[in-house]
Design an enzyme around this catalytic site. Structure first.
Site, PDB file in Angstrom:
ATOM      1  N   ASP A   1       0.860  -1.169   0.000  1.00 45.96           N
ATOM      2  CA  ASP A   1       0.000   0.000   0.000  1.00 45.96           C
ATOM      3  C   ASP A   1       0.904   1.229   0.000  1.00 45.96           C
ATOM      4  O   ASP A   1       1.814   1.312   0.820  1.00 45.96           O
ATOM      5  CB  ASP A   1      -0.865  -0.025   1.273  1.00 45.96           C
ATOM      6  CG  ASP A   1      -2.309   0.328   1.003  1.00 45.96           C
ATOM      7  OD1 ASP A   1      -2.539   1.424   0.464  1.00 45.96           O
ATOM      8  OD2 ASP A   1      -3.185  -0.485   1.345  1.00 45.96           O
TER       9      ASP A   1
ATOM     10  N   ASP B   1      -3.126   4.696  -2.151  1.00 47.79           N
ATOM     11  CA  ASP B   1      -4.197   5.215  -1.318  1.00 47.79           C
ATOM     12  C   ASP B   1      -4.664   6.593  -1.812  1.00 47.79           C
ATOM     13  O   ASP B   1      -3.831   7.464  -2.086  1.00 47.79           O
ATOM     14  CB  ASP B   1      -3.609   5.347   0.102  1.00 47.79           C
ATOM     15  CG  ASP B   1      -4.649   5.519   1.164  1.00 47.79           C
ATOM     16  OD1 ASP B   1      -5.511   4.640   1.288  1.00 47.79           O
ATOM     17  OD2 ASP B   1      -4.594   6.529   1.888  1.00 47.79           O
TER      18      ASP B   1
ATOM     19  N   GLU C   1      -6.496   3.983  -5.817  1.00 48.82           N
ATOM     20  CA  GLU C   1      -7.803   4.069  -5.166  1.00 48.82           C
ATOM     21  C   GLU C   1      -8.384   5.420  -5.529  1.00 48.82           C
ATOM     22  O   GLU C   1      -7.783   6.469  -5.266  1.00 48.82           O
ATOM     23  CB  GLU C   1      -7.659   3.972  -3.647  1.00 48.82           C
ATOM     24  CG  GLU C   1      -9.022   4.015  -2.960  1.00 48.82           C
ATOM     25  CD  GLU C   1      -8.949   4.403  -1.483  1.00 48.82           C
ATOM     26  OE1 GLU C   1      -9.858   4.034  -0.745  1.00 48.82           O
ATOM     27  OE2 GLU C   1      -8.000   5.094  -1.086  1.00 48.82           O
TER      28      GLU C   1
ATOM     29  N   HIS D   1     -11.232  -3.531   3.186  1.00 45.58           N
ATOM     30  CA  HIS D   1     -11.050  -3.181   4.590  1.00 45.58           C
ATOM     31  C   HIS D   1     -11.835  -1.938   4.990  1.00 45.58           C
ATOM     32  O   HIS D   1     -11.905  -1.611   6.173  1.00 45.58           O
ATOM     33  CB  HIS D   1      -9.563  -2.980   4.882  1.00 45.58           C
ATOM     34  CG  HIS D   1      -9.013  -1.775   4.178  1.00 45.58           C
ATOM     35  ND1 HIS D   1      -8.998  -1.657   2.804  1.00 45.58           N
ATOM     36  CD2 HIS D   1      -8.496  -0.623   4.645  1.00 45.58           C
ATOM     37  CE1 HIS D   1      -8.491  -0.486   2.473  1.00 45.58           C
ATOM     38  NE2 HIS D   1      -8.181   0.160   3.569  1.00 45.58           N
ATOM     39  N   ASP D   2     -12.388  -1.225   4.024  1.00 47.56           N
ATOM     40  CA  ASP D   2     -13.178  -0.020   4.319  1.00 47.56           C
ATOM     41  C   ASP D   2     -14.675  -0.249   4.145  1.00 47.56           C
ATOM     42  O   ASP D   2     -15.468   0.661   4.378  1.00 47.56           O
ATOM     43  CB  ASP D   2     -12.790   1.126   3.370  1.00 47.56           C
ATOM     44  CG  ASP D   2     -11.374   1.621   3.603  1.00 47.56           C
ATOM     45  OD1 ASP D   2     -10.887   1.543   4.744  1.00 47.56           O
ATOM     46  OD2 ASP D   2     -10.764   2.099   2.627  1.00 47.56           O
TER      47      ASP D   2
HETATM   48  C1  GLC Z   1      -8.097   4.994   2.059  1.00 43.76           C
HETATM   49  C2  GLC Z   1      -7.905   3.752   2.879  1.00 43.76           C
HETATM   50  C3  GLC Z   1      -8.532   3.964   4.223  1.00 43.76           C
HETATM   51  C4  GLC Z   1      -7.853   5.130   4.890  1.00 43.76           C
HETATM   52  C5  GLC Z   1      -7.873   6.384   4.011  1.00 43.76           C
HETATM   53  C6  GLC Z   1      -6.902   7.401   4.497  1.00 43.76           C
HETATM   54  O1  GLC Z   1      -9.419   5.237   1.771  1.00 43.76           O
HETATM   55  O2  GLC Z   1      -8.417   2.644   2.205  1.00 43.76           O
HETATM   56  O3  GLC Z   1      -8.482   2.817   5.015  1.00 43.76           O
HETATM   57  O4  GLC Z   1      -8.485   5.429   6.087  1.00 43.76           O
HETATM   58  O5  GLC Z   1      -7.505   6.087   2.690  1.00 43.76           O
HETATM   59  O6  GLC Z   1      -5.582   6.961   4.326  1.00 43.76           O
END
Ligand code: GLC
Ligand code: CA
Length: 561
Positions: free
Chosen positions: A97, A198, A254, A331-332
């Site tokens: 990540d 991310d 993402e 995970h979110d």
């Molecule tokens: C992304 C991650 C999440 C995190 C956010 C801030 O959305 O998937 O888990 O809290 O970024 O880094």
């Protein structure tokens, strides 16, 4: 065009809850190593490993204070090297990540910036004076509350778009960008397969950080002032020149609130930016326009809504030549069977049906730990909440919307990220086979019935079906790279599409309903079922009934000689 390997199935690991090797109740790298044979037996070729770098854990690893070392709870760099090596021996690559929109407030750069106003590290972040005794602008943090945190000086703030301990980096500063490229290079040299980046589409912010909708009262979501700024593409192209082009791999972004046009820009085949992108339109189905905790639509959605989103993205990706990462859980976001299936009456069938959709869509399939056995959400009591976003939004729903407590509880329990972070269910034993000790977080009591060990022994299990699906995906080029064409678009229950290349033509049919559905073929090709999520099934008929959540992959054979 797309690279081979890029469309192999990816398995996502959230390490803290995956497998504990040393009995401290926290998942770790040696735990993952001990499950590599299991992962290999699934047929996956890539692991996306959520952050394992040193982190104070205000956002469970997404607040990084040292990008070059491993979180001691998870192990050592030697463990990480071993993981990369042993995964590679099993034909599995590791995606790390890359959390580069922000660092932890404990990162030495930030500490130096705070300690010394003359330090060059001041310009690594966004420090600004307040306005009229308030924050420098009216942006709301993604997790609720102002997007600014007070510094140690009078009337001074710094930008924190997520938790107050995640400080946004100033990508305008070329030194910041070089630091990020250095981190990437360090890890690519260790032999990892690439990065999941991310919130990569918010790294560039609008010049001067202006107010969003200044005439409106209260905090506003910065939206188009942070999402997909033109400069974000410049930065990624530079990153491509400096790192990605030199280290071929898989580079996935993402996307926060991405649409198909911006996806085409981030990961179009000839763009020299990213390889693929995640979008969240399915994850946010039934939510109001403000996102996950916007309950104004009461999380109500219909099968046609699901079909529209699914079809729109697949068609867009295929026609506009960009590639997607397809997932229904991570995970979110809570467990896919709880969100999109019927976890009570048709848990196995609906989970299998959902996996068919991920595994046959246009792009790379992602499965999240536990999805292969149909793990479900559990109702998590307020005292057990860990997710900063959920806790903060629970307060916000009261302050901003004056919602009664029982509704707020419903909303949070439905959407909290904690749903995805309960312990991986390896067996029916006391600690679910995760650890020898009470784990750091909740185990769903249903691990007695839902666990890897039992699933391995049951030939009709979700797990064994997942293996079958992955093997099928691996060997069928039409699913890996063929065209995508929706069919039966107005059908109210069945999601249907054709994937085709020069080798074969496959039709995917998924009844997304917990009721039977009528299927009628609109032409007279011969249809041969290749795979079905029910253990017994008859041949395809031009007119037939699909059982609840019945899903089939069907080969279409032309009868013209
Ligand atoms: C992304 C991650 C999440 C995190 C956010 C801030 O959305 O998937 O888990 O809290 O970024 O880094
Ligand atoms: Ca441990």
């Amino acid at each position: 065009m797309y690279k081979t390997q890029m469309n192999d199935v990816v398995y996502q690991i959230w390490p803290r809850s995956f497998k504990d090797s040393n009995g401290d109740g926290i998942g770790d790298i040696q735990g993952i190593i001990s499950k590599l044979d299991y992962l290999q037996s699934l047929g996956i070729k890539t692991i996306w490993l959520c952050p394992v770098y040193v982190s104070p854990n205000s956002d469970y690893g997404y607040d990084i204070s040292d990008y070059y070392n491993i979180q001691p709870e998870f192990g050592t760099m030697a463990d990480m090297d071993q993981l990369i090596h042993e995964a590679k021996n099993r034909g599995i690559g590791i995606l790390m990540d890359l959390v580069a929109n922000h660092t932890s407030s404990e990162h030495p750069w930030f500490k130096k910036a705070m300690a010394d106003p003359e330090s060059k590290y001041r310009d690594y972040y966004f420090f600004q004076e307040g306005k009229n005794g308030k924050e420098p602008n009216n942006w709301i943090s993604v997790f609720g509350g102002p997007a600014w945190t007070k510094s140690n000086r009078d009337n001074e703030y710094y930008l924190t778009m997520f938790t107050p301990q995640q400080v946004d980096l100033n990508w305008k500063n070329p030194e910041v960008r070089q630091e990020i490229y250095k981190i990437m290079t360090f890890w690519m040299n260790k032999g990892i397969a690439g990065f999941r980046m991310d919130v990569i589409n918010i790294i560039a912010k609008a010049e001067g950080l202006p107010d969003k909708d200044p005439h409106k009262k209260g905090l506003q979501f910065a939206g188009d002032l942070i999402v997909s700024q033109p400069m974000s593409h410049e930065y990624l192209r530079e990153m491509y020149e400096e790192v990605m082009s030199k280290y071929p791999g898989l580079y996935l972004g993402e996307g926060m609130i991405v649409n198909k046009d911006s996806c085409a820009q981030y990961c179009g085949f000839d763009r020299k930016e990213l390889d693929m992108m995640f979008h969240f339109d399915l994850a946010l189905i039934g939510c109001g326009p403000l996102g996950k905790y916007d309950f104004t639509k009461l999380y109500h959605w219909t099968i046609p809504d699901f079909k529209n989103i699914f079809t729109k993205w697949n068609v867009a990706a295929y026609e506009n030549k960009f590639w997607m990462g397809n997932f229904l859980s991570n995970h979110d976001n809570g467990r896919s069977v709880s969100r999109f299936g019927d976890e009570k009456r048709f848990r196995a069938q609906s989970q299998k049906a959902l996996l068919v959709s991920t595994m046959t869509a246009y792009g790379t399939p992602f499965i999240y730990q536990g999805e292969e056995i149909g793990m479900t959400n559990m109702k998590i009591d307020e005292k057990d909440w860990e997710d900063f976003e959920a806790i903060s939004d629970f307060k916000m729903l009261k302050q901003m919307f004056h919602l009664p407590r029982f509704i707020r509880l419903y909303v949070i329990q439905k959407m909290t990220r904690d749903n995805a972070r309960t312990i991986m269910q390896w067996d029916s034993g006391e600690h679910a086979g995760f650890s020898t000790k009470k784990p750091w977080y909740l185990i769903n009591p249903n691990h007695k019935e839902i666990n890897v060990k039992d699933d391995l022994e049951d030939k009709d299990s979700i797990l064994n079906f997942t293996k079958e699906l992955i093997a099928y995906h691996q060997t069928h080029s039409a699913l890996r790279s063929g065209s995508f064409k929706p069919v039966m678009e107005s059908h109210k229950q069945i999601l249907a599409y054709v994937r085709e290349d020069e080798n074969e033509k496959l039709m995917v049919l998924i009844n997304l309903d917990n009721k039977p559905a009528l299927f009628k073929a609109d032409d007279y090709q011969e249809m041969r079922t290749q795979l079905c999520n029910y253990s017994t099934y008859g041949p395809m008929d031009k007119k037939m009934v699909f059982r609840p959540y019945e899903a089939r992959i069907v080969k279409l054979v032309s009868q013209n000689p």
